[in-house]
Motif scaffolding. Sequence first.
Motif, PDB file in Angstrom:
ATOM      1  N   SER A  18       0.837  -1.212   0.000  1.00  0.00           N
ATOM      2  CA  SER A  18       0.000   0.000   0.000  1.00  0.00           C
ATOM      3  C   SER A  18       0.868   1.257   0.000  1.00  0.00           C
ATOM      4  CB  SER A  18      -0.945   0.003   1.203  1.00  0.00           C
ATOM      5  OG  SER A  18      -0.221  -0.022   2.411  1.00  0.00           O
ATOM      6  N   ASP A  50       2.771 -10.732  13.214  1.00  0.00           N
ATOM      7  CA  ASP A  50       1.638 -11.505  12.698  1.00  0.00           C
ATOM      8  C   ASP A  50       0.431 -11.466  13.640  1.00  0.00           C
ATOM      9  OD1 ASP A  50       2.611 -13.005  14.746  1.00  0.00           O
ATOM     10  OD2 ASP A  50       2.705 -14.898  13.654  1.00  0.00           O
ATOM     11  N   LYS A  58      -3.011 -10.677  15.225  1.00  0.00           N
ATOM     12  CA  LYS A  58      -4.306 -10.216  14.719  1.00  0.00           C
ATOM     13  C   LYS A  58      -5.128  -9.613  15.861  1.00  0.00           C
ATOM     14  CE  LYS A  58      -4.413 -11.303  10.364  1.00  0.00           C
ATOM     15  NZ  LYS A  58      -3.174 -10.522  10.232  1.00  0.00           N
ATOM     16  N   ALA A 105      -1.704  -3.064   8.232  1.00  0.00           N
ATOM     17  CA  ALA A 105      -2.798  -3.777   8.882  1.00  0.00           C
ATOM     18  C   ALA A 105      -2.723  -3.663  10.404  1.00  0.00           C
ATOM     19  CB  ALA A 105      -2.760  -5.243   8.468  1.00  0.00           C
ATOM     20  N   VAL A 147      -4.298  -0.416  11.620  1.00  0.00           N
ATOM     21  CA  VAL A 147      -5.762  -0.441  11.652  1.00  0.00           C
ATOM     22  C   VAL A 147      -6.229  -1.252  12.864  1.00  0.00           C
ATOM     23  CG1 VAL A 147      -7.840  -1.123  10.401  1.00  0.00           C
ATOM     24  CG2 VAL A 147      -5.900  -0.179   9.151  1.00  0.00           C
ATOM     25  N   GLN A 177      -8.806  -1.487  17.968  1.00  0.00           N
ATOM     26  CA  GLN A 177      -8.938  -2.198  19.242  1.00  0.00           C
ATOM     27  C   GLN A 177      -8.659  -1.282  20.438  1.00  0.00           C
ATOM     28  OE1 GLN A 177      -6.979  -6.090  18.879  1.00  0.00           O
ATOM     29  NE2 GLN A 177      -7.683  -6.203  16.769  1.00  0.00           N
ATOM     30  N   ALA A 227      -0.845   5.935   4.220  1.00  0.00           N
ATOM     31  CA  ALA A 227      -1.699   5.250   3.228  1.00  0.00           C
ATOM     32  C   ALA A 227      -3.076   4.890   3.784  1.00  0.00           C
ATOM     33  CB  ALA A 227      -1.017   4.003   2.667  1.00  0.00           C
ATOM     34  N   ARG A 249      -7.436   4.827  -2.802  1.00  0.00           N
ATOM     35  CA  ARG A 249      -6.065   4.788  -2.283  1.00  0.00           C
ATOM     36  C   ARG A 249      -5.668   6.136  -1.678  1.00  0.00           C
ATOM     37  NH1 ARG A 249      -3.053   0.516  -5.028  1.00  0.00           N
ATOM     38  NH2 ARG A 249      -4.238  -0.290  -6.767  1.00  0.00           N
ATOM     39  N   GLU A 275      -3.011 -11.849  -4.951  1.00  0.00           N
ATOM     40  CA  GLU A 275      -2.686 -10.833  -5.954  1.00  0.00           C
ATOM     41  C   GLU A 275      -3.933 -10.325  -6.670  1.00  0.00           C
ATOM     42  OE1 GLU A 275       0.278  -9.215  -6.410  1.00  0.00           O
ATOM     43  OE2 GLU A 275       0.655 -10.289  -4.559  1.00  0.00           O
ATOM     44  N   ARG A 329      -5.309  -7.827  -4.275  1.00  0.00           N
ATOM     45  CA  ARG A 329      -4.466  -6.627  -4.271  1.00  0.00           C
ATOM     46  C   ARG A 329      -4.708  -5.789  -5.526  1.00  0.00           C
ATOM     47  NH1 ARG A 329       0.021  -4.702  -6.305  1.00  0.00           N
ATOM     48  NH2 ARG A 329       0.430  -6.571  -7.523  1.00  0.00           N
ATOM     49  N   ALA A 330      -4.820  -6.479  -6.681  1.00  0.00           N
ATOM     50  CA  ALA A 330      -4.978  -5.754  -7.941  1.00  0.00           C
ATOM     51  C   ALA A 330      -6.357  -5.110  -8.069  1.00  0.00           C
ATOM     52  CB  ALA A 330      -4.734  -6.704  -9.110  1.00  0.00           C
ATOM     53  N   GLY A 334      -7.227  -3.368  -3.961  1.00  0.00           N
ATOM     54  CA  GLY A 334      -6.171  -2.450  -3.523  1.00  0.00           C
ATOM     55  C   GLY A 334      -5.404  -2.988  -2.335  1.00  0.00           C
ATOM     56  N   PRO A 335      -4.183  -2.465  -2.112  1.00  0.00           N
ATOM     57  CA  PRO A 335      -3.352  -3.003  -1.036  1.00  0.00           C
ATOM     58  C   PRO A 335      -3.598  -2.359   0.331  1.00  0.00           C
ATOM     59  CG  PRO A 335      -2.105  -1.434  -2.338  1.00  0.00           C
ATOM     60  CD  PRO A 335      -3.464  -1.492  -2.944  1.00  0.00           C
ATOM     61  N   GLN A 336      -4.365  -1.282   0.375  1.00  0.00           N
ATOM     62  CA  GLN A 336      -4.485  -0.556   1.640  1.00  0.00           C
ATOM     63  C   GLN A 336      -5.369  -1.291   2.643  1.00  0.00           C
ATOM     64  OE1 GLN A 336      -5.657   0.236  -1.238  1.00  0.00           O
ATOM     65  NE2 GLN A 336      -7.505   1.440  -1.185  1.00  0.00           N
ATOM     66  N   PRO A 337      -4.927  -1.349   3.904  1.00  0.00           N
ATOM     67  CA  PRO A 337      -5.742  -2.006   4.928  1.00  0.00           C
ATOM     68  C   PRO A 337      -6.953  -1.149   5.303  1.00  0.00           C
ATOM     69  CG  PRO A 337      -3.791  -1.048   5.916  1.00  0.00           C
ATOM     70  CD  PRO A 337      -3.694  -0.786   4.450  1.00  0.00           C
ATOM     71  N   ARG A 338      -8.043  -1.803   5.628  1.00  0.00           N
ATOM     72  CA  ARG A 338      -9.257  -1.056   5.996  1.00  0.00           C
ATOM     73  C   ARG A 338      -9.888  -1.632   7.257  1.00  0.00           C
ATOM     74  NH1 ARG A 338     -11.777   0.469   0.133  1.00  0.00           N
ATOM     75  NH2 ARG A 338      -9.914  -0.136  -1.006  1.00  0.00           N
ATOM     76  N   THR A 363     -10.447  -7.558  13.434  1.00  0.00           N
ATOM     77  CA  THR A 363      -9.098  -7.439  12.900  1.00  0.00           C
ATOM     78  C   THR A 363      -9.084  -6.435  11.746  1.00  0.00           C
ATOM     79  OG1 THR A 363      -7.284  -8.713  11.976  1.00  0.00           O
ATOM     80  CG2 THR A 363      -9.463  -9.544  11.511  1.00  0.00           C
ATOM     81  N   THR A 364      -8.222  -6.642  10.767  1.00  0.00           N
ATOM     82  CA  THR A 364      -8.057  -5.688   9.673  1.00  0.00           C
ATOM     83  C   THR A 364      -8.430  -6.353   8.363  1.00  0.00           C
ATOM     84  OG1 THR A 364      -6.199  -4.801  10.910  1.00  0.00           O
ATOM     85  CG2 THR A 364      -6.380  -4.129   8.637  1.00  0.00           C
ATOM     86  N   GLU A 404      -7.493  -6.629   4.635  1.00  0.00           N
ATOM     87  CA  GLU A 404      -6.511  -6.362   3.577  1.00  0.00           C
ATOM     88  C   GLU A 404      -6.097  -7.672   2.927  1.00  0.00           C
ATOM     89  OE1 GLU A 404      -2.524  -5.240   4.288  1.00  0.00           O
ATOM     90  OE2 GLU A 404      -2.229  -6.980   5.540  1.00  0.00           O
ATOM     91  N   PHE A 405      -5.364  -7.557   1.829  1.00  0.00           N
ATOM     92  CA  PHE A 405      -5.112  -8.746   1.009  1.00  0.00           C
ATOM     93  C   PHE A 405      -4.179  -9.763   1.660  1.00  0.00           C
ATOM     94  CE2 PHE A 405      -0.820  -8.180  -0.905  1.00  0.00           C
ATOM     95  CZ  PHE A 405      -0.510  -6.934  -0.396  1.00  0.00           C
ATOM     96  N   ARG A 406      -3.486  -9.386   2.723  1.00  0.00           N
ATOM     97  CA  ARG A 406      -2.577 -10.338   3.371  1.00  0.00           C
ATOM     98  C   ARG A 406      -3.093 -10.831   4.726  1.00  0.00           C
ATOM     99  NH1 ARG A 406       2.575 -11.058   2.220  1.00  0.00           N
ATOM    100  NH2 ARG A 406       3.175 -10.891   4.389  1.00  0.00           N
ATOM    101  N   THR A 407      -4.323 -10.509   5.038  1.00  0.00           N
ATOM    102  CA  THR A 407      -4.871 -10.886   6.345  1.00  0.00           C
ATOM    103  C   THR A 407      -4.774 -12.386   6.607  1.00  0.00           C
ATOM    104  OG1 THR A 407      -6.384  -9.020   6.314  1.00  0.00           O
ATOM    105  CG2 THR A 407      -6.996 -10.837   7.733  1.00  0.00           C
ATOM    106  N   ASP A 454      -1.147 -14.546   8.051  1.00  0.00           N
ATOM    107  CA  ASP A 454      -0.725 -14.713   9.435  1.00  0.00           C
ATOM    108  C   ASP A 454      -1.610 -15.661  10.233  1.00  0.00           C
ATOM    109  OD1 ASP A 454       1.247 -12.872   8.905  1.00  0.00           O
ATOM    110  OD2 ASP A 454      -0.030 -11.184   9.434  1.00  0.00           O
TER     111      ASP A 454
END
Lengths: 431, 286
Positions: A60, A221, A223, A246, A249, A254, A275, A327, B107, B110-111, B114-118, B209-210, B212-215, B218
């Motif tokens: 991001s 890692d 969560k 992440a 956020v 929390q 970002a 973004r 991917e 992400r594409a 988007g990559p931003q966490p929300r 939690t968050t 995003e594409f990598r959640t 982990d």
Amino acid sequence: MSKLEHARNRTRIDRRSFLGTALAGGAAYVALARDMSAFAQAGGPIVIGHHCELTGGFASWGYWHNKCALAAAKVINEGGGIAGRKLELVTEDTESNPAAGARKLRSLIQRNGAAFVTGSVHSGIMLASIPVATELKTVYFSTGEATEATGEKGTRYSFRTGTDTYGLAAAGAPWAYQNLGKRWTIISPDYAWGHSHFKEHKAIIEKLGGKVNDPIFVPLDAKDLIPYLAKIPQDTEVLFSVFFGALSVAFYTQAKSMGLERTMKMYSVSGTIEAIAPADLKGAAEGVYIVENFPRMVKYKDDEFHRQFVKLIGTDDVHAREVGSERVNAKSHSWQSYENLFALKKAIEASGWKAKKDDQGVIEALEGLQMENSLGFPQGAKTLRKEDHSGIIDCYISRVQNDELHVIKKVSKEELVTHLPPRFDLSRQAV
Amino acid sequence: MSEYVFALAVNGLVWGLIIALIALGLSIIFGLLDIINVAHGDFFMLGTVGGLVVAVGTGSFWLALLVVPIVGLLLGAVIERLVIRPTLRQASLTIVTTFGLSIIVQEMVRATYGPQPRRMAAPIEGTVPVFGIDYEIYRIAAAAFAAVCLIVFFLFLNRTRLGTWIRAARHDPETATALGVPVTRVCAFTFALGTAMALLGGVIAAPITTVEFRTGVDILPFCFMAVIIGGLGNLQGTVAAAIMLAVLEGLMTSVLEPTSARILSLGFMCAVLLVRPHGLFAGATR
């Protein structure tokens, strides 16, 4: 001896002659390759590598670093290039992974022929890359914050136009100590960047007479942050958080759900909200104080260069959000990927650099380089300090109010430098 | 000893119930199909992203809770047919296949997204005091919902014809086929069900939690630990292990550094593998 045996002896290669021939051949190849490289670079485009997090955990941010570098290359080439030569920007994705990043840096320099590299915002990658850049005798600009890059692990080849943890602590901690509270707790990720922030802030707060509780380090890692948030001592007046992506956020969400902001002041560095639009956190970041390198809202550095830069990058004036998408620019860091190319242009032109053999001149030009507020340096006037190769820049302390980042104090570079004496002299190292 | 030890134990139980739902999906896929599904965490991630998209698009979190698992069921069926079935019963090959799937899913998100966490806002706001900390009501509701889902799953598995077929296909696919059980379709449904459970877990966990594409990256190791400690393919064991691990790690975090707590969790897993190689609850396997 028969004719046949004589012929065999003449053609047989013993170990000594093999080694001699191989060494001579290798030396000839290296010399030839070096000459060819020098010849190729003397009049053609100048290749600059961009070592960027296009995928992985920092994607991001990387999106914006890439966008900024591309915009800078476009502006430079439209203005006649660097010393009349076209700038050719070659980008490699570090995958937000130190091992991959180090490998990609070699690829940029050795395969793509990058003469200079503007690099990673990921502290782990940055620290893994500096030894590679130094080994390959290539100037490497990092954009991450771990102070070691321009400190104990810095070299003559490592530069950084932005702030590091040392600079951010100097910019924000004295103000936060005076205005927010004297008893601090630091919560951060359990890796180099967080540890570096803890060390630098603890030193300043304790020097000012404050008390810093034991740090709370959170695994990358994690969560669920409740087990870590529950460890925050109740007497904490200032909760200093250092996260990215992440984890940011998760932290804001929390912490808000536990109502921590009711009993302590929340203070962060820009990376924690980089970002991310406060509005997207649904109020979880409301009231948080943040040290920025570049104000997110244009009105707090209201000049034509800032406005042109924002237009070039294609973001709005308030949230730094990309026009037509969701973004948000990682603005406090990504400007470095833009300005670093202009810094290199300035140093290359000042030193008369023609090819790799002239690198020492560029390094000497970069050491102490003065950059004026301009389209090339829209973040503002700055100095690349000779001793520690660090940018001395204006910083801003902002607060999230009504989902917007409002600047409440500007820390000028002149004020900043009084808290930031150089601790290393990289300029004394040999090239 | 930390003053919040009981609160952290409760939090571990809450988080463990949510993780159990996700790990259970992983366990049924392994138990029936012998698939080591490395993409399972990414299905969880799809649940968080899908949940946010539906919740924002419709304004209703509850609709997301209904729609996203159904989408997961369909998605799982399609993936089973196109990706899994060609490599079925070749456990080592499924690691490679699902690893590729994992990268593609990440991917693609992400594409497009988007990559931003929300952040997804919790549908139930407010806190209640739990042993000295202000605890989110939503977490308690999420854990209760996860517990209900787990009960419904086991009732389905033990009290319905399809559930019986799934158990039969797990136990002895050849005999089940001879007795008229459509094993191929049962396999497809089981994979789809496991996928849907991961997506459901994603929707439930999204407000905590968050997004995003990598959640999912982990959360996968924790789920694997639960499956291994619980006994490979042992469904009840997986649930028990997930809860036990979450509670233990929560408790250890209150007195130890997080890295030490994680080392102890991994050490515990190693000890289980050494002493009981088939898992703590291996007796119930298959």
